[in-house]
Write a protein that holds these residues in place. Structure first.
Motif, short mmCIF file in Angstrom:
data_model
loop_
_atom_site.label_atom_id
_atom_site.label_comp_id
_atom_site.label_asym_id
_atom_site.label_seq_id
_atom_site.Cartn_x
_atom_site.Cartn_y
_atom_site.Cartn_z
N ILE A 230 92.00 23.02 -4.16
CA ILE A 230 93.24 22.54 -3.44
C ILE A 230 94.17 23.33 -3.25
CG2 ILE A 230 94.88 20.51 -3.88
CD1 ILE A 230 92.83 18.99 -5.36
N ARG A 231 94.56 23.96 -4.34
CA ARG A 231 95.64 25.27 -4.09
C ARG A 231 95.20 26.28 -2.95
NH1 ARG A 231 95.33 26.78 -8.55
NH2 ARG A 231 96.60 25.51 -9.68
N GLY A 232 93.94 26.55 -2.84
CA GLY A 232 93.60 27.30 -1.63
C GLY A 232 93.68 26.69 -0.45
N GLU A 233 93.51 25.37 -0.25
CA GLU A 233 93.47 24.55 0.85
C GLU A 233 95.06 24.36 1.27
OE1 GLU A 233 91.39 21.04 0.19
OE2 GLU A 233 89.50 21.94 0.44
N ALA A 234 95.75 24.07 0.23
CA ALA A 234 97.18 24.05 0.52
C ALA A 234 97.88 25.24 1.03
CB ALA A 234 97.96 23.84 -0.95
N ALA A 236 96.60 27.78 2.45
CA ALA A 236 95.75 27.79 3.87
C ALA A 236 96.57 27.14 4.93
CB ALA A 236 94.12 27.76 3.99
N GLU A 237 96.73 25.85 4.51
CA GLU A 237 97.56 25.07 5.32
C GLU A 237 98.89 25.46 5.68
OE1 GLU A 237 98.47 20.29 5.85
OE2 GLU A 237 97.34 21.08 4.12
N ARG A 238 99.56 26.08 4.55
CA ARG A 238 100.88 26.57 4.47
C ARG A 238 101.09 27.67 5.31
NH1 ARG A 238 102.91 29.41 -0.80
NH2 ARG A 238 101.34 30.79 0.12
N ASN A 239 100.09 28.59 5.05
CA ASN A 239 99.95 29.92 5.91
C ASN A 239 99.91 29.57 7.59
OD1 ASN A 239 100.40 31.52 3.48
ND2 ASN A 239 98.16 31.65 3.37
N GLY A 240 99.15 28.45 7.76
CA GLY A 240 98.80 28.04 9.10
C GLY A 240 100.06 27.60 9.74
N ILE A 241 100.95 26.67 8.89
CA ILE A 241 102.13 26.34 9.25
C ILE A 241 103.05 27.76 9.68
CG2 ILE A 241 104.40 24.98 8.75
CD1 ILE A 241 102.33 23.16 7.31
N PHE A 242 103.16 28.45 8.61
CA PHE A 242 104.10 29.71 9.00
C PHE A 242 103.55 30.35 10.11
CE2 PHE A 242 105.15 29.87 4.10
CZ PHE A 242 106.47 29.19 4.25
N ALA A 243 102.28 30.42 10.24
CA ALA A 243 101.85 31.15 11.41
C ALA A 243 102.18 30.32 12.68
CB ALA A 243 100.43 31.67 11.40
N GLU A 244 102.12 29.42 12.66
CA GLU A 244 102.57 28.36 13.88
C GLU A 244 103.86 28.47 14.04
OE1 GLU A 244 101.86 23.96 15.47
OE2 GLU A 244 101.25 24.37 13.55
#
Length: 294
Positions: A230-234, A236-244
């Motif tokens: 769950i932490r890894g998915e979070a 990844a989602e956070r990094n995706g938001i930052f990247a976006e």
């Protein structure tokens, strides 16, 4: 007057002779009429009977069922464990003539002494036979031994004119010197059984504890694994938001990240930060005036 003097004593003598010749047989008795020690007649029916005065005598015997307690004796069964045994018997005088000829003037006392010897001999013979152990004798199922003793004693007691009706074993115990050893052995067996039960209980408890510990470890491992996923998915989602966000407005993203760096670096009330004024870390502080004018 002279005639009266002779008649009265004669009547008295006659009355004495008549009374001496009559005797009563009770329904609970048997009687023997003896003449000079020899049996002349047997009276087994209740009622009045007659005998010759002064020459014959009457001996009465009890016709009821009598009881006899034997002396305590020690027997040794086939397993060599000595036992203290005593018994009681029920008997009756079956043949009064045979009884008188066997015991003579000794009567019931002599007969009981001889019957007690017969019973003790049969007790030793029956309880000391092969394949008869002390455990069987001490068990509740020992009626067979009493019946065997009764039957053997009955055949031997016929010579005394007696009929042995019943025999019961009253006491079948270990001698006092053997009781302590037996109790100690029983106590040791019970303590051994208790130790075995405790050992089995401890073994079962250890198995339960080991299973519980393994379940705890497995549960914690699964929880940590799920948490990491769950932490890894979070992340990844956070990094995706930052990247976006970085792709949409690079300048705003740089500004946001600088503010986060300021907040992290300047945390606490006693923080000290030594840097050169022209450091890139204070880039947005240096441009504050220009940004305010714009």
């Amino acid at each position: 007057m002279r005639k009266t003097t002779f008649i009265v004593p004669a009547l008295v003598i006659a009355l004495v002779l008549v009374l001496s010749s009559i005797f009563v047989v009770d329904e609970r008795e048997k009687a023997l009429v003896l003449q000079f020690g020899q049996i002349k007649s047997v009276k087994e029916e209740p009622g009045l009977a007659f005998k010759i005065p002064f020459i014959q005598e009457v001996v009465k015997y009890d016709d009821r069922i009598l009881s006899l307690d034997t002396d305590t004796i020690e027997v040794t069964p086939s397993d060599d464990r000595r036992l203290v045994v005593d018994a009681f018997a029920r008997y009756r005088i079956a043949d009064v003539v045979q009884f008188r000829q066997a015991v003579g003037v000794g009567g019931v006392r002599t007969a009981e002494d001889r019957l007690s010897g017969i019973l003790n001999a049969q007790i030793r013979e029956v309880l000391g036979a092969d394949q008869v152990t002390s455990d069987v004798i001490l068990s509740a199922d020992r009626r067979q031994f009493s019946n065997r003793i009764r039957d053997n004693a009955r055949s031997s007691a016929l010579s005394l004119g007696l009929d042995v009706v019943d025999v019961r074993l009253k006491q079948t115990n270990l001698p006092s010197q053997n009781l302590e050893a037996t109790f100690a052995r029983m106590r040791a067996e019970r303590e051994r059984e208790a130790a075995d039960e405790i050992a089995r209980g401890n073994e079962a408890a250890q198995r339960v504890r080991a299973l519980a510990d393994r379940t705890v470890v497995e549960t914690q491992s699964e929880a940590d694994r799920d948490a990491n996923v769950i932490r890894g998915e979070a992340d990844a989602e956070r990094n995706g938001i930052f990247a976006e966000a970085y792709g949409a407005d690079p300048e705003f993203f740089a500004f946001y990240r600088s503010l986060q760096a300021y907040e992290t670096a300047l945390e606490g009330s006693n923080s000290s930060l030594v840097m050169t004024p022209d450091s890139e870390f204070f880039e947005y502080f240096k441009n504050q005036g220009t940004a305010g004018a714009n």
